[in-house]
Design an enzyme around this catalytic site. Structure first.
Site, PDB file in Angstrom:
ATOM      1  NE  ARG A  59      89.546  33.217 -45.857  1.00  0.00           N
ATOM      2  CZ  ARG A  59      90.848  32.991 -46.124  1.00  0.00           C
ATOM      3  NH1 ARG A  59      91.569  32.322 -45.292  1.00  0.00           N
ATOM      4  NH2 ARG A  59      91.406  33.458 -47.241  1.00  0.00           N
ATOM      5  CB  THR A  60      83.669  31.889 -49.755  1.00  0.00           C
ATOM      6  OG1 THR A  60      84.081  33.104 -49.146  1.00  0.00           O
ATOM      7  CG2 THR A  60      82.178  31.945 -50.029  1.00  0.00           C
ATOM      8  CE  LYS A  89      84.319  23.479 -74.232  1.00  0.00           C
ATOM      9  NZ  LYS A  89      83.496  22.275 -74.144  1.00  0.00           N
ATOM     10  NE  ARG A 110      83.990  34.351 -54.010  1.00  0.00           N
ATOM     11  CZ  ARG A 110      84.792  34.561 -52.973  1.00  0.00           C
ATOM     12  NH1 ARG A 110      86.102  34.475 -53.128  1.00  0.00           N
ATOM     13  NH2 ARG A 110      84.293  34.834 -51.786  1.00  0.00           N
ATOM     14  CG  HIS A 138      81.296  37.899 -49.696  1.00  0.00           C
ATOM     15  ND1 HIS A 138      80.573  36.725 -49.595  1.00  0.00           N
ATOM     16  CD2 HIS A 138      82.605  37.532 -49.639  1.00  0.00           C
ATOM     17  CE1 HIS A 138      81.411  35.714 -49.465  1.00  0.00           C
ATOM     18  NE2 HIS A 138      82.643  36.170 -49.504  1.00  0.00           N
TER      19      HIS A 138
HETATM   20  C1  NCD Z   1      86.883  38.011 -49.133  1.00  0.00           C
HETATM   21  C2  NCD Z   1      86.266  37.924 -50.496  1.00  0.00           C
HETATM   22  O1  NCD Z   1      86.539  37.006 -51.245  1.00  0.00           O
HETATM   23  O2  NCD Z   1      85.501  38.833 -50.771  1.00  0.00           O
HETATM   24  N1  NCD Z   1      87.218  36.848 -48.500  1.00  0.00           N
HETATM   25  C3  NCD Z   1      86.261  35.971 -48.091  1.00  0.00           C
HETATM   26  O3  NCD Z   1      85.305  35.703 -48.768  1.00  0.00           O
HETATM   27  N2  NCD Z   1      86.408  35.436 -46.873  1.00  0.00           N
HETATM   28  C4  NCD Z   1      87.841  39.098 -48.965  1.00  0.00           C
HETATM   29  C5  NCD Z   1      88.894  39.385 -49.994  1.00  0.00           C
HETATM   30  O4  NCD Z   1      89.025  38.719 -51.020  1.00  0.00           O
HETATM   31  O5  NCD Z   1      89.626  40.327 -49.728  1.00  0.00           O
END
Ligand code: NCD
Length: 311
Positions: A59-60, A89, A110, A138
């Site tokens: 999703r993100t 590397k 991320r 997040h």
């Molecule tokens: C979450 C995340 O990646 O922190 N999902 C998200 O970003 N929508 C939740 C998770 O991984 O449990």
């Protein structure tokens, strides 16, 4: 030699700690506008946004890339940076960020390290947007969660909120709790197995904000009629030693009859992906808001990108 035309103060999105109410409301209002934006509103044209993902995401990353394209921007992406970037590397995050700063106008990151977004922002010459840093934060998910709550409940305050699941390692809970605690709330319930309780810095934070809260071990300690927002999370298996899970999961599995007893206007939310804690037989109930919540990722991330790059 080219002039450095970048703004002197970069608009990073690193931590929910940095947000105040005016910022939150500006982003949520802009997100509402983005839902109905004219097709030719493309302020990111001629810009490139990089999405660097060192940990899995559906999703993100998908909603950020959709938001970038909907605003007319271009996207360069690594969806498995841990394996397919020069990290293999031995390149440091800092070096990768310095290099990408020359390739794009903003970086969505991320990364497994809790301090990755701060470290990236220290060396970047373009805005850094934290799309999930280890178990810590997040912040863009928290903003979209607020957006979903405001749409459905008409406000962000005076709510009875239950956070359920892996509250120790669930980064979405950490960021969302900080933002909801900026507003007066009726009560916050922290529901988790004992080994996955939220860290003391968060209970201390609720104390400092004067928000009444309780910690409970299962759904039997909660009256469904007393819940406005139930925020479910999965066990973060990737951060737990093997075998520590089975008990943890069964103690906070939601069931359909609990949700049926909640008021019709209440919300069951989940950042997704879900595991057994959120059975699919809840999906058709009016309280189930997790798919609308996932869709809200696009307008909120459009708002954030415009704020970072065009204001
Ligand atoms: C979450 C995340 O990646 O922190 N999902 C998200 O970003 N929508 C939740 C998770 O991984 O449990």
């Amino acid at each position: 030699m080219a002039l450095n035309l970048r703004p002197t103060k970069l608009r990073h999105i690193v931590s929910a700690v940095d947000f105040d109410k005016p910022f939150i409301e500006e982003i949520l209002d802009l997100a509402a506008w983005m839902e109905k934006k004219p097709r030719d509103h493309t302020p990111l044209r001629n810009m490139i946004v990089a999405t660097l993902f060192y940990k899995p995401s559906t999703r993100t990353r998908g909603s950020f890339e959709s938001a970038i394209l909907r605003l007319g921007g271009g996207n360069i992406s690594t969806e498995n940076g841990a394996e397919f970037s020069s990290a293999v590397k031995g390149e440091s995050l800092e070096d990768t960020i310095k290099v990408f700063s020359g390739y794009c106008d903003a970086i969505v990151l991320r990364h497994p390290d809790n301090d990755s977004a701060e470290r990236a922002a220290r060396v970047a010459t373009v805005p850094i947007i934290n799309a999930g840093s280890g178990t810590a934060e997040h912040p863009t998910q928290a903003l979209l969660d607020l957006y979903t709550i405001r749409k459905r409940h008409g406000q962000l305050q005076n709510l009875r909120i239950v956070f359920a699941g892996d509250l120790r390692n669930g980064r979405t809970v950490h960021s969302l709790l900080r933002l909801l605690a900026l507003y007066p709330q009726r009560h916050v319930t922290l529901l988790s197995p004992p080994e996955l309780r939220i860290g003391p810095e968060y209970t201390q934070f609720l104390n400092n904000k004067g928000i009444s809260f309780s910690e409970v071990g299962g759904f039997d300690a909660v009256r469904p009629q007393d819940v406005d927002v139930l925020y479910m999370t999965r066990v973060q298996r990737e951060y737990l030693p093997d075998g520590a899970l089975v008990d943890a999961e069964s103690s906070y599995t939601l069931n359909r009859s609990f949700v049926e007893q909640m008021s019709e206007g209440a919300s069951v939310m989940h950042p997704l992906p879900r595991n057994s804690e959120l059975p699919t037989d809840i999906d058709d109930l009016p309280q189930a808001q997790y798919f609308p919540q996932a869709y809200d990722g696009v307008p909120v991330r459009m708002a954030l990108l415009q704020w970072c790059l065009c204001s």
